[in-house]
Write a protein that holds these residues in place. Structure first.
Motif, mmCIF file in Angstrom:
data_model
loop_
_atom_site.group_PDB
_atom_site.id
_atom_site.type_symbol
_atom_site.label_atom_id
_atom_site.label_comp_id
_atom_site.label_asym_id
_atom_site.label_seq_id
_atom_site.Cartn_x
_atom_site.Cartn_y
_atom_site.Cartn_z
ATOM 1 N N UNK A 178 53.734 -71.862 13.683
ATOM 2 C CA UNK A 178 54.223 -72.902 14.206
ATOM 3 C C UNK A 178 55.223 -72.376 15.349
ATOM 4 N N UNK A 179 54.639 -71.030 15.249
ATOM 5 C CA UNK A 179 54.753 -69.903 16.398
ATOM 6 C C UNK A 179 54.433 -70.990 18.331
ATOM 7 N N UNK A 180 55.531 -71.408 19.195
ATOM 8 C CA UNK A 180 54.585 -71.839 20.734
ATOM 9 C C UNK A 180 54.533 -70.762 20.922
ATOM 10 N N UNK A 181 52.869 -70.822 21.423
ATOM 11 C CA UNK A 181 51.841 -70.474 22.377
ATOM 12 C C UNK A 181 52.320 -70.058 23.305
ATOM 13 N N UNK A 182 53.123 -70.828 24.054
ATOM 14 C CA UNK A 182 53.954 -70.565 25.382
ATOM 15 C C UNK A 182 54.900 -69.289 25.780
ATOM 16 N N UNK A 183 55.553 -69.606 24.621
ATOM 17 C CA UNK A 183 56.979 -68.892 24.360
ATOM 18 C C UNK A 183 56.953 -67.638 23.527
ATOM 19 N N UNK A 184 56.060 -67.404 22.987
ATOM 20 C CA UNK A 184 55.199 -66.685 21.679
ATOM 21 C C UNK A 184 54.807 -65.362 22.402
ATOM 22 N N UNK A 185 53.213 -65.962 22.435
ATOM 23 C CA UNK A 185 52.480 -65.270 23.500
ATOM 24 C C UNK A 185 51.884 -65.327 24.861
ATOM 25 N N UNK A 186 53.013 -65.066 25.858
ATOM 26 C CA UNK A 186 52.786 -66.013 27.061
ATOM 27 C C UNK A 186 51.254 -65.488 28.086
ATOM 28 N N UNK A 187 51.207 -63.997 27.080
ATOM 29 C CA UNK A 187 50.140 -63.246 28.056
ATOM 30 C C UNK A 187 49.058 -63.639 27.759
ATOM 31 N N UNK A 188 48.726 -64.578 26.094
ATOM 32 C CA UNK A 188 47.213 -64.747 25.961
ATOM 33 C C UNK A 188 47.079 -66.221 26.500
ATOM 34 N N UNK A 189 48.206 -66.292 27.303
ATOM 35 C CA UNK A 189 48.072 -68.173 27.992
ATOM 36 C C UNK A 189 47.227 -67.884 29.343
ATOM 37 N N UNK A 190 47.903 -66.873 29.432
ATOM 38 C CA UNK A 190 47.875 -66.093 30.894
ATOM 39 C C UNK A 190 45.968 -66.019 30.521
ATOM 40 N N UNK A 191 45.760 -64.989 29.627
ATOM 41 C CA UNK A 191 44.008 -64.361 29.779
ATOM 42 C C UNK A 191 43.315 -65.607 29.498
ATOM 43 N N UNK A 192 43.190 -66.679 28.877
ATOM 44 C CA UNK A 192 42.567 -67.669 28.700
ATOM 45 C C UNK A 192 42.444 -68.548 30.669
ATOM 46 N N UNK A 193 43.520 -68.344 30.962
ATOM 47 C CA UNK A 193 43.618 -69.646 32.469
ATOM 48 C C UNK A 193 43.257 -68.455 33.500
ATOM 49 N N UNK A 194 43.130 -66.515 33.081
ATOM 50 C CA UNK A 194 42.648 -65.862 33.871
ATOM 51 C C UNK A 194 41.079 -65.244 34.051
ATOM 52 N N UNK A 195 40.519 -65.302 32.622
ATOM 53 C CA UNK A 195 39.817 -64.547 32.530
ATOM 54 C C UNK A 195 38.559 -65.710 31.731
ATOM 55 N N UNK A 196 39.301 -66.766 31.206
ATOM 56 C CA UNK A 196 38.237 -67.976 30.636
ATOM 57 C C UNK A 196 37.514 -67.842 29.091
ATOM 58 N N UNK A 197 38.403 -66.615 28.557
ATOM 59 C CA UNK A 197 38.115 -66.123 27.233
ATOM 60 C C UNK A 197 39.762 -64.744 27.226
ATOM 61 N N UNK A 198 39.877 -65.154 26.235
ATOM 62 C CA UNK A 198 40.560 -64.793 25.260
ATOM 63 C C UNK A 198 39.759 -63.268 24.847
ATOM 64 N N UNK A 199 38.499 -62.850 24.665
ATOM 65 C CA UNK A 199 38.127 -61.532 24.689
ATOM 66 C C UNK A 199 38.116 -60.688 25.046
ATOM 67 N N UNK A 200 37.760 -61.884 26.488
ATOM 68 C CA UNK A 200 37.012 -61.326 28.038
ATOM 69 C C UNK A 200 37.903 -60.534 28.377
ATOM 70 N N UNK A 201 39.770 -60.913 28.212
ATOM 71 C CA UNK A 201 40.553 -60.778 28.483
ATOM 72 C C UNK A 201 41.374 -59.459 27.844
ATOM 73 N N UNK A 202 40.519 -59.419 26.722
ATOM 74 C CA UNK A 202 41.133 -58.020 26.495
ATOM 75 C C UNK A 202 40.724 -57.349 25.861
#
Length: 458
Positions: free
Chosen positions: A176-200
């Protein structure tokens, strides 16, 4: 002389008082803390050669604000890292303990080879995770964290890897966590790299790994060293412990009411839990107060247990996280004597259990920790020492819609000379809390510097 009152002596309030003093050496500052000690949930106990952390035991290095503060305070030589370990930690899936894949960035796999070799996931689960590399990015409203991870990496990655990791950070129901509040870095990875794994994978080039002991840091003697160093630097600051603020008024300037009397202030930093801030602002800004009181909190606790090391089974890495829904009471265990040097005398093993959302007495918490350890180890040696630290309603929960609640709460800063800081807003970790205290201090000093100055008589 202008007067700043800081309400709250946890990490945010201490940071606010320190940075305000650095920016304005002549400013009159009073810090009010309802408890009889400073530090809030930073609570280090040194006893009989043991060093116990009742609250956080580390800061992450890639969020620089706490480390910057430590260096400013002259603690550079006392910053320590975790001992290298491979694997660094394991996750117990209810049947066995399996290593967390190497190269993890936050909670996302950043090493494809380690992901392929991980026994935590089935071949189908690994194949589903790799779809993240080709799935389209999505923009839109806030998303429950569990739904976000399942959308990108699949249900198995969520259940076996990410849920245990994120549940150990935030408590409550990690889905139930808010992704934008708790993990904004992961939201940014999706937007910047199109993929969480590529961003990581990209992040691994600039961030250290937990296996090499490069991800987390603490201080010799524990994080309580930071509290002592901050207190020592608050020269000229009036520190008033055991003083609870019972009301705020604004009549030209601020009136800060306490059972011991009323203080007059030109600016106020509220570095309290959200519910306390909401109560104090109920008559001054009802909309902000309502938003503050709508931020949910949960309880947390830690139990530290000292054992004869020779009687303990082999312990791998720095600790063990528990998969959700497998009947464990604790969210995880830290092998404190293996994670940090100097935390236990020679010949002792020091184990720390972390609980979230468990309502129990100290004795019951010890029993729950021992029951889980007996399930893990089969044979349980008798603990030689126990320590329990309980934080009722001590952990803000960033549920979906958190950023909207925070935006409404921060409208209270439209009141001249009022500033908010603390774990309820933009991060529960010590680095973020230090950053918010620093920002509140700088805003308060700028506000005070713009006030009309009294005219001197010729």
């Amino acid at each position: 002389m202008a007067h700043l009152v800081v309400v709250g002596g946890g990490a945010a309030g201490l940071s606010a008082a320190y940075y305000a003093r650095q920016a304005a050496p002549d400013l009159a500052i009073t810090l009010l803390e309802a408890d009889t000690r400073l530090g809030g949930k930073i609570f280090t106990v040194a006893e009989g050669g043991f060093v116990l952390e009742g609250g956080p035991d580390a800061v992450v290095r890639y969020k620089p604000w706490a480390l910057e503060l430590m260096r400013e305070l002259g603690l550079e030589s006392r910053i320590v890292g975790t001992t290298p370990a491979r694997p660094s930690a394991l996750i117990h899936n209810g049947e066995q303990a399996l290593p967390i894949p190497a190269g993890l960035q936050m909670v996302v796999p950043g090493d494809l080879r380690a992901l392929a070799q991980s026994p935590l996931l089935s071949p189908l689960g690994k194949a589903r995770a790799l779809l993240d590399l080709i799935l389209p990015r999505r923009t839109g409203n806030d998303e429950a964290f569990g739904a976000f991870i399942e959308r990108r990496l699949g249900r198995q990655v969520w259940e076996q890897l990410v849920a245990p990791l994120s549940g150990g950070i935030y408590g409550g129901d990690p889905y139930e966590l808010s992704t934008q509040a708790a993990f904004p870095q992961l939201v940014a990875l999706e937007q910047q790299h199109g993929s969480l794994i590529r961003g990581a994978i990209a992040q691994r080039k600039t961030r250290g790994s937990r296996e090499a002991g490069q991800l987390f840091a603490s201080l010799e003697g524990g994080l309580g060293t930071l509290v002592k160093a901050l207190e020592a630097q608050l020269t000229g600051v009036s520190l008033r412990l055991g003083v609870r603020v019972v009301g705020l008024e604004r009549k030209g300037n601020w009136l800060v009411h306490t059972p011991e009397g009323t203080l007059h202030a030109d600016a106020v930093v509220l570095a309290t839990p959200a519910g306390v801030a909401g109560e104090l602002l109920a008559n001054l800004h009802p909309e902000a107060a309502q938003a503050l009181q709508a931020i949910p909190y949960g309880s947390s606790a830690t139990v530290s247990l000292a054992f004869d090391k020779a009687q303990l089974p082999p312990r791998v890495g720095h600790g063990l996280l528990m998969s959700l829904g497998q009947g464990f009471s604790a969210r995880g265990f830290t092998w404190s004597d293996q994670k940090w040097a100097g935390r236990a005398p020679e010949g002792f093993g020091l184990v720390r259990a972390y609980f979230s959302g468990v309502e129990a007495s100290p004795d019951e918490l010890v029993k729950l920790a021992l029951h889980d350890l007996e399930r893990l180890w089969g044979r349980l040696p008798k603990p030689l020492h126990t320590w329990v630290f309980h934080w009722p309603l001590g952990l803000p929960r960033y549920t979906v819609g958190h950023l909207e609640r925070v935006a409404q709460a921060l409208q209270a800063e439209a009141l001249p000379g009022l500033f908010l800081a603390g774990a309820a807003y933009h991060g529960v970790g010590l680095p973020e809390v230090v950053r918010m205290g620093r920002e509140a201090a700088h805003k308060a000093v700028r506000f005070l510097s713009d006030l009309p100055q009294p005219q001197k008589l010729a």
